[in-house]
Design an enzyme around this catalytic site. Sequence first.
Site, short mmCIF file in Angstrom:
data_model
loop_
_atom_site.label_atom_id
_atom_site.label_comp_id
_atom_site.label_asym_id
_atom_site.label_seq_id
_atom_site.Cartn_x
_atom_site.Cartn_y
_atom_site.Cartn_z
N ASP A 298 -3.56 -2.40 0.24
CA ASP A 298 -3.69 -1.22 1.10
C ASP A 298 -5.13 -0.92 1.48
OD1 ASP A 298 -0.98 -0.72 1.26
OD2 ASP A 298 -0.94 0.52 -0.53
N TYR A 382 4.32 5.41 1.01
CA TYR A 382 3.71 5.99 -0.19
C TYR A 382 2.53 6.91 0.16
CZ TYR A 382 6.00 3.81 -4.22
OH TYR A 382 6.89 3.48 -5.21
#
Length: 638
Positions: A298, A382
């Site tokens: 990420d 998320y």
Amino acid sequence: MTLTTPRSTATHPLSRLTAEEISTATTIVRDAGLVAESSKFVYVGLEEPHKRDVLTWTPGEPVERRVRVLVLDRATGNGRDLTVSVTGGTVVTDVEIDGAADGQVPILDAEFEAIEPILAADERWVAAMAKRGLDVADVRAVPLSAGSYFPDESGHRIVRVLGFHQADETDLPWAHPVDGVVAYVDVTRGVTTAVHDHYDLPVPAERADLDQATHPHAVRDLKPIEITQPEGPSFTVEDDVVRWAGWEFRVGFDAREGLVLHQLSIDGRSVVHRASIAEMVVPYADPSPVRFWQNYFDVGEYLFARYTNSLELGCDCLGEIHYFDATLADEDGAPRTIRNAVCLHEEDHGVAWKHTDLFNGMAETRRSRRLVISFFTTIGNYDYGFYWYLYTDGTIQLESKATGIVFTSSYRGDEHPYATEIAPGLGAPFHQHLFSARLDMAVDGTGNTVHEVDAVRLPMSDTNPYGNAFARRLTPLTRESEAQRVSDATVGRTWHVVNPSKTNRFGQPVGYALHPQASPVLLADGESSIAQRAAFSTRSLWVTEYDPAERYPAGDFVNQHPGSGGLPSFVAGDAPLEDADVVLWHTFGLTHFPRPEDWPVMPTDYTGFTLKPVGFFDRNPALGLPRSTSSHCASHGS
């Protein structure tokens, strides 16, 4: 040659980039003819000076401002890595990135946004949706980083795409995975290179609305809690420098790493020169042909701080708040501001120390308090919060909070034991969240040594006749080849960073100890692609000699990198580490076997680590805490 009028008002070498500096940097790049009509700015960030230059700089001296700029030509897929002098008005370095050997620059939002039209034009994708009774217009295409698996994809910008059905605008697509089918898309050419329809699995039907009809839930009646500081906060902020209870540090922010703490010191003594979350990887455990490739970096692939939330008083932070806005560059090279990107506040933290004595009648209590510096970012499904805590006893703690929506699949039962059923027919694959904290240490100076400290059971002997003795073993990590370690809760393993040239009143070297949480490192096979690409996550700790070029544990260009970048290459020279300028790279995280309780929105899960002083002070540094004067606390005696 000067290409534009230099513009910088920086008052410190580590001052955050301003909107004017960002505009100047991207204008310099344009004026140099290094961008085309089809080019996008992937990353614009401060090229931080060498640690030595920062430490020797004095206020009032000129500040050289350099900016790192990554550019992608979307028409060709070619990337450039540039260093720009804002103060000099010139391009200092210009490197063309070899996408096959070096990896690709991070993925653009503009590339993600192009995916649904590309798939809507592909007959194979449309047919796969129609086979399941779905209109392609109602399927949200979720493009995800491709990893490095197939030789014919090398050098091409590839994403892999999973579909999720959305019945209407308020429907949460994550509740309806269109499992069994995956598309591979070349985002440079704008074409679907493959559609693999492996399984015809039912699309889960239950919605994820948070109302009582869909998900009955008990209502918790709670009365309000008000956090007040009638005299205002105890911290001060001046030019991004925060001072609180003996602590001092500078706030930084970067599109790749997010919140950065610079020059962290207590009582005028340095502890950490620079602290950040330099990478994270989310490897999934589903080996099916649809999902085996799911491994997201990420930080390095998506530049996760681009998606930082604007925090709101009373929801994300409570109390007397100081917010920091973040100024980043958009994909056209223009500055954009994220309002309230970083939250700074104080929290009560229970009892700091207490004793009621049998013999002298002492009854003393002091309450602990911590300073909180935090930001939250949302990456697709998320949401991640990163909270740095500073305590009055000299402790530093990092807590990562994971919440949001778990990534979903169709649940296939015992035949496919890699997921939990979280709603009827809805699965959540097993996965990990592994973070890498880069801790550029400076414990009372830059000459530091790292010791691994284990508890040791001692056998019964003449000196231990009753078998109750135990000891500790200190093992110095003298070279980079020795300093690749795994945590071990069975021996209470910690790592002490000590300064051998500075001692406390007992003649012991001053130090800080890294206390890891007990959690697995990467669980994928060591020969797997993800283990090669995320080698940092195969160890709990790496220690390297400081090098300003070594910023990211998985390497500079993680997207589709073939592997062995970052830390494996950093330690290839096996530098000595005793009484050296050391950097700690600490892997920590969560291994997530999802529960029904994680649906439809996941309660926050926590992970992190702690740095505690060990002989850094001569006595308890929290002795100076004042007695509580709160009107809600009875106080007796002087």
